[in-house]
Design an enzyme around this catalytic site. Structure first.
Site, PDB file in Angstrom:
ATOM      1  N   ASN A  34      22.777  61.023  35.687  1.00 44.42           N
ATOM      2  CA  ASN A  34      23.159  62.655  35.730  1.00 44.42           C
ATOM      3  C   ASN A  34      22.425  63.136  34.605  1.00 44.42           C
ATOM      4  O   ASN A  34      22.731  64.453  34.383  1.00 44.42           O
ATOM      5  CB  ASN A  34      24.442  62.566  35.542  1.00 44.42           C
ATOM      6  CG  ASN A  34      25.331  62.212  34.338  1.00 44.42           C
ATOM      7  OD1 ASN A  34      24.553  61.861  33.764  1.00 44.42           O
ATOM      8  ND2 ASN A  34      26.688  62.249  34.471  1.00 44.42           N
ATOM      9  N   ALA A  83      24.833  53.170  33.543  1.00 40.47           N
ATOM     10  CA  ALA A  83      25.463  54.337  33.319  1.00 40.47           C
ATOM     11  C   ALA A  83      26.888  54.410  32.690  1.00 40.47           C
ATOM     12  O   ALA A  83      27.806  53.894  33.426  1.00 40.47           O
ATOM     13  CB  ALA A  83      25.638  55.213  34.671  1.00 40.47           C
ATOM     14  N   GLY A  84      27.161  55.234  31.637  1.00 40.95           N
ATOM     15  CA  GLY A  84      28.529  55.280  31.118  1.00 40.95           C
ATOM     16  C   GLY A  84      28.326  56.243  30.031  1.00 40.95           C
ATOM     17  O   GLY A  84      27.240  56.442  29.359  1.00 40.95           O
ATOM     18  N   SER A 126      30.122  44.923  26.590  1.00 42.82           N
ATOM     19  CA  SER A 126      29.968  45.065  25.127  1.00 42.82           C
ATOM     20  C   SER A 126      30.548  43.930  24.209  1.00 42.82           C
ATOM     21  O   SER A 126      31.808  43.540  24.736  1.00 42.82           O
ATOM     22  CB  SER A 126      30.340  46.477  24.785  1.00 42.82           C
ATOM     23  OG  SER A 126      30.401  46.677  23.370  1.00 42.82           O
ATOM     24  N   TYR A 152      36.877  53.790  24.589  1.00 42.22           N
ATOM     25  CA  TYR A 152      35.603  53.359  25.214  1.00 42.22           C
ATOM     26  C   TYR A 152      35.507  51.903  25.412  1.00 42.22           C
ATOM     27  O   TYR A 152      35.274  51.286  26.384  1.00 42.22           O
ATOM     28  CB  TYR A 152      34.368  53.487  24.211  1.00 42.22           C
ATOM     29  CG  TYR A 152      33.135  53.088  24.542  1.00 42.22           C
ATOM     30  CD1 TYR A 152      32.292  53.372  25.411  1.00 42.22           C
ATOM     31  CD2 TYR A 152      32.651  51.894  23.583  1.00 42.22           C
ATOM     32  CE1 TYR A 152      31.157  52.596  25.750  1.00 42.22           C
ATOM     33  CE2 TYR A 152      31.549  51.206  23.892  1.00 42.22           C
ATOM     34  CZ  TYR A 152      30.805  51.550  24.989  1.00 42.22           C
ATOM     35  OH  TYR A 152      29.721  50.895  25.164  1.00 42.22           O
ATOM     36  N   LYS A 156      35.422  49.373  29.071  1.00 48.37           N
ATOM     37  CA  LYS A 156      34.327  48.082  29.074  1.00 48.37           C
ATOM     38  C   LYS A 156      35.366  46.860  29.561  1.00 48.37           C
ATOM     39  O   LYS A 156      35.021  46.275  30.359  1.00 48.37           O
ATOM     40  CB  LYS A 156      33.800  47.610  27.801  1.00 48.37           C
ATOM     41  CG  LYS A 156      32.561  48.753  27.454  1.00 48.37           C
ATOM     42  CD  LYS A 156      31.562  48.702  28.470  1.00 48.37           C
ATOM     43  CE  LYS A 156      30.455  49.973  28.361  1.00 48.37           C
ATOM     44  NZ  LYS A 156      29.711  50.178  29.483  1.00 48.37           N
ATOM     45  N   PHE A 181      25.363  43.199  21.855  1.00 54.07           N
ATOM     46  CA  PHE A 181      25.871  43.468  20.391  1.00 54.07           C
ATOM     47  C   PHE A 181      25.200  44.762  19.988  1.00 54.07           C
ATOM     48  O   PHE A 181      25.455  45.770  20.663  1.00 54.07           O
ATOM     49  CB  PHE A 181      25.459  42.068  19.623  1.00 54.07           C
ATOM     50  CG  PHE A 181      26.669  41.116  19.883  1.00 54.07           C
ATOM     51  CD1 PHE A 181      26.659  40.388  21.193  1.00 54.07           C
ATOM     52  CD2 PHE A 181      27.755  40.812  18.911  1.00 54.07           C
ATOM     53  CE1 PHE A 181      27.689  39.714  21.445  1.00 54.07           C
ATOM     54  CE2 PHE A 181      28.757  39.905  19.346  1.00 54.07           C
ATOM     55  CZ  PHE A 181      28.989  39.294  20.804  1.00 54.07           C
TER      56      PHE A 181
END
Ligand code: NAD
Ligand code: WQD
Length: 341
Positions: A34, A83-84, A126, A152, A156, A181
């Site tokens: 987007n 995407a995020g 992550s 955040y 994940k 990492f």
């Protein structure tokens, strides 16, 4: 076998580098983004490097109807899902936006995949999902989801759990959770790199802005940690090595959930990063010692053995390579902006 891949977030930092590797390996790549945190010009840069401009959908994962149309247009073999939203501090201030965008967007994506018989997905997870551990060397078998520092990180963790549940419900699903990492560096051509919209919060984008004068000085968040030089240590991985990790993963997808750390296994301190950047640029990087940043752990790094043994992947590039490529990207951006004036 179909080689068609949908890359969500493919104009972003890690996504764009991965798209280059995919195209070079002969995959047919389509990108959905987007453009919230990336620029359309990335597509031309990808074309300059690879000779191919991928098909692009300017679309939002929260828009179910458009997703359905995209999956109707093309029968993909697999999806790589970058995407995020990723700004840790912002996620504390706007948790619902993070849950809606990252989790809501992913649920829509999985639903569209299921509806169109696409059952392979690689997800950008992550190291943050490990939270606080007794040992700073993180191994995939450690428990996740405990003492996570911010929303955040929780997105994940929750998405990992959602994807695991998806596999339980449909054993044909092939899911890879790749725990990155600290990605740094740029494409060696200087054409791609990290260029976040707005104020950056990760170390290297700030270093880059100090080096070209957009930020006056780097604040080093604490030099009284229990590490050799007192600054925090992280596992900084060159973004091209990281992109190649996705290629290795694609070759090893199988039904069920696979989890891999993607890191070097070798931590560096903030002071070491500053020195490496100064060595590469030949200039001092203005910085000062500030207070510790809330939520920072003194040190952690990847145990990358599983990826080496099972995927045959390991990092090849050093932090010096990352600094050299970052400087090349900065120089290219400077020339571009001068030529536009
Ligand atoms: P990035 O911001 O450069 O790329 C993410 C891309 O996703 C952007 O281009 C953005 O416009 C797009 N996007 C965001 N929400 C969207 C939506 N709802 N619909 C469509 N597109 C959307 O970030 P990055 O550094 O390339 O990170 C890629 C992924 O890797 C992210 O999921 C991030 O959380 C994860 N990750 C990043 C790091 C890191 O330090 N960079 C570390 C671990 C994991
Ligand atoms: C690195 C080091 C800071 C900025 C975050 C997320 C993690 C993952 C990667 C996505 C730390 C120090 C930083 C500055 C500094 N992202 N620093 N001055 O915090 O290790 O991890 O990004 O999943 O989830 O939490 O990365 O780049 O912010 O910081 O001294 O201005 O640099 O203290 O030691 P972090 P970072």
């Amino acid at each position: 076998m179909s080689r068609k891949i949908l890359v969500t977030g493919g104009t972003g930092y890690i996504g764009s580098h991965t798209v280059v590797e995919l195209i070079n390996a002969g995959y047919e790549v389509e990108i959905l983004d987007n453009l919230f945190n990336s620029k359309i010009t990335v597509l031309n840069r990808i074309a300059q490097i690879t000779g191919k401009k991928p098909k692009f959908y300017e679309a939002d994962l929260r828009d179910k109807a458009t997703l359905d149309k995209i999956f109707n247009d093309t029968q993909y073999d697999s999806v790589i899902h970058f995407a995020g939203l990723k700004a840790v501090g912002e996620s504390v201030e706007k948790p619902l936006e993070y849950y809606e965008n990252n989790i809501g967007g992913t649920v829509n994506l999985i639903e569209a995949m299921r509806a169109h018989g696409v059952k392979k997905i690689i997800f950008s997870s992550s190291a943050t999902v490990y939270g606080v551990q007794e040992s700073p060397e993180y191994v995939e078998t450690m428990t996740t989801g405990g003492q996570l520092a911010n929303p955040y990180g929780r997105t994940k963790y929750f998405i990992e759990e959602i994807l695991k549940d998806t596999c339980t419900a449909d054993p044909e699903f092939q899911v890879a959770l790749l725990r990155y990492f600290n990605p740094i560096g740029a494409h060696p051509s200087g054409l791609l790199g990290e260029d976040p919209n707005g104020i950056p919060n990760n170390l290297m984008p700030i270093v880059m802005r100090v080096s070209d004068g957009r930020i006056e000085k780097l604040a080093v968040y604490g030099d009284d940690y229990p590490t050799a030089d007192g600054t925090c240590r992280r596992d900084y991985i060159h973004v091209v090595d990281l992109a190649k990790g996705h290629m290795a993963m694609l070759d090893h997808l199988k039904p069920g959930v696979a989890i891999f750390n993607l890191g070097t296994g070798q931590p560096n301190s903030v002071k070491e990063i500053i020195s490496a950047f100064e060595k590469a640029s030949g200039k001092a990087l203005p910085h000062y010692i500030a207070d510790r940043r809330a939520g920072d752990l003194p040190e952690f790094w990847a145990n990358p053995t599983k990826a080496k043994v099972e995927l045959g992947w390991q990092t090849e590039l050093t932090i010096d390579d990352a600094m050299r490529d970052t400087l090349k990207f900065l120089e290219h951006e400077k020339q571009q902006s001068l030529s536009q004036k």
